[in-house]
Design a protein around this motif. Structure first.
Motif, PDB file in Angstrom:
ATOM      1  N   LEU A 207       2.368   1.669  -3.521  1.00 39.56           N
ATOM      2  CA  LEU A 207       1.350   2.150  -4.461  1.00 39.56           C
ATOM      3  C   LEU A 207       1.015   3.614  -4.188  1.00 39.56           C
ATOM      4  O   LEU A 207       0.810   4.397  -5.117  1.00 39.56           O
ATOM      5  CB  LEU A 207       0.098   1.288  -4.366  1.00 39.56           C
ATOM      6  CG  LEU A 207       0.227  -0.098  -4.974  1.00 39.56           C
ATOM      7  CD1 LEU A 207      -1.010  -0.922  -4.670  1.00 39.56           C
ATOM      8  CD2 LEU A 207       0.454  -0.015  -6.462  1.00 39.56           C
TER       9      LEU A 207
ATOM     10  N   TRP B 254      -3.769  -4.537  -9.172  1.00 37.55           N
ATOM     11  CA  TRP B 254      -5.113  -5.003  -8.826  1.00 37.55           C
ATOM     12  C   TRP B 254      -5.246  -6.498  -9.094  1.00 37.55           C
ATOM     13  O   TRP B 254      -5.827  -7.234  -8.314  1.00 37.55           O
ATOM     14  CB  TRP B 254      -6.127  -4.224  -9.643  1.00 37.55           C
ATOM     15  CG  TRP B 254      -7.507  -4.224  -9.060  1.00 37.55           C
ATOM     16  CD1 TRP B 254      -8.237  -5.289  -8.644  1.00 37.55           C
ATOM     17  CD2 TRP B 254      -8.320  -3.087  -8.833  1.00 37.55           C
ATOM     18  NE1 TRP B 254      -9.451  -4.896  -8.190  1.00 37.55           N
ATOM     19  CE2 TRP B 254      -9.531  -3.534  -8.298  1.00 37.55           C
ATOM     20  CE3 TRP B 254      -8.144  -1.726  -9.049  1.00 37.55           C
ATOM     21  CZ2 TRP B 254     -10.555  -2.673  -7.966  1.00 37.55           C
ATOM     22  CZ3 TRP B 254      -9.171  -0.883  -8.719  1.00 37.55           C
ATOM     23  CH2 TRP B 254     -10.362  -1.354  -8.180  1.00 37.55           C
TER      24      TRP B 254
ATOM     25  N   VAL C   6       0.840  -1.195   0.000  1.00 36.68           N
ATOM     26  CA  VAL C   6       0.000   0.000   0.000  1.00 36.68           C
ATOM     27  C   VAL C   6       0.878   1.249   0.000  1.00 36.68           C
ATOM     28  O   VAL C   6       0.609   2.220  -0.706  1.00 36.68           O
ATOM     29  CB  VAL C   6      -0.969  -0.008   1.197  1.00 36.68           C
ATOM     30  CG1 VAL C   6      -1.644   1.331   1.380  1.00 36.68           C
ATOM     31  CG2 VAL C   6      -2.003  -1.099   1.006  1.00 36.68           C
TER      32      VAL C   6
ATOM     33  N   VAL D  19      -4.023  -4.271  -4.031  1.00 35.21           N
ATOM     34  CA  VAL D  19      -4.895  -3.211  -3.530  1.00 35.21           C
ATOM     35  C   VAL D  19      -6.027  -3.756  -2.669  1.00 35.21           C
ATOM     36  O   VAL D  19      -6.799  -2.988  -2.119  1.00 35.21           O
ATOM     37  CB  VAL D  19      -5.474  -2.364  -4.688  1.00 35.21           C
ATOM     38  CG1 VAL D  19      -4.389  -1.601  -5.378  1.00 35.21           C
ATOM     39  CG2 VAL D  19      -6.235  -3.216  -5.665  1.00 35.21           C
TER      40      VAL D  19
END
Length: 137
Positions: A65, A116, A62, A121
């Motif tokens: 990203l 994804w 996370v 995510v």
């Protein structure tokens, strides 16, 4: 005066100031050796358990990203500011103004789709969520 002499003098001063401060601090500080100062926490709490604990790798994914898409916004804002000026210039057309940014956003969308697809995510589920069937439609 040679420019390199000024750069060297600045570098010398930049090194002497921190080392001088550390030397003065070493000479003036009080030395009180105690075992409590060598403990993991100086707050007086006795540490329990091991120092090696497992973290979920999802936190790092996370964070990575977030950095990637945060940098995207940092690069999109200046482009949006000069977009009107680029369109107003005669030597640039619409493709020259918007093409590189569309390519940049397309590359980011491919990266988002990859993340994804690999589940980067999606947050990890707790055992209670798995037992209750929260992941089923």
């Amino acid at each position: 005066m040679n420019d390199w002499i000024a750069i060297g003098a600045l570098a010398l001063v930049g090194l002497l100031i921190p080392f001088g401060m550390m030397a003065v601090s070493y000479l003036l500080r009080p030395s009180v050796p105690e075992m409590s100062k060598r403990a993991t926490y100086e707050s007086g709490e006795v540490p329990t358990g091991g120092t090696r604990i497992r973290f979920n790798i999802q936190y790092y994914m996370v964070a990575l990203l977030f950095l990637v898409f945060d940098i995207e916004t940092v690069l999109l804002f200046p482009w949006a500011v000069v977009y009107q000026d680029a369109l107003a210039a005669e030597e640039y057309g619409l493709l020259h103004a918007i093409g590189p940014m569309l390519l940049f956003v397309a590359i980011l969308l491919v990266g988002l789709a990859w993340a994804w697809r690999n589940g980067a995510v999606e947050w990890a589920q707790t055992p209670r969520q798995v037992d209750s069937g929260a992941d089923r439609p």
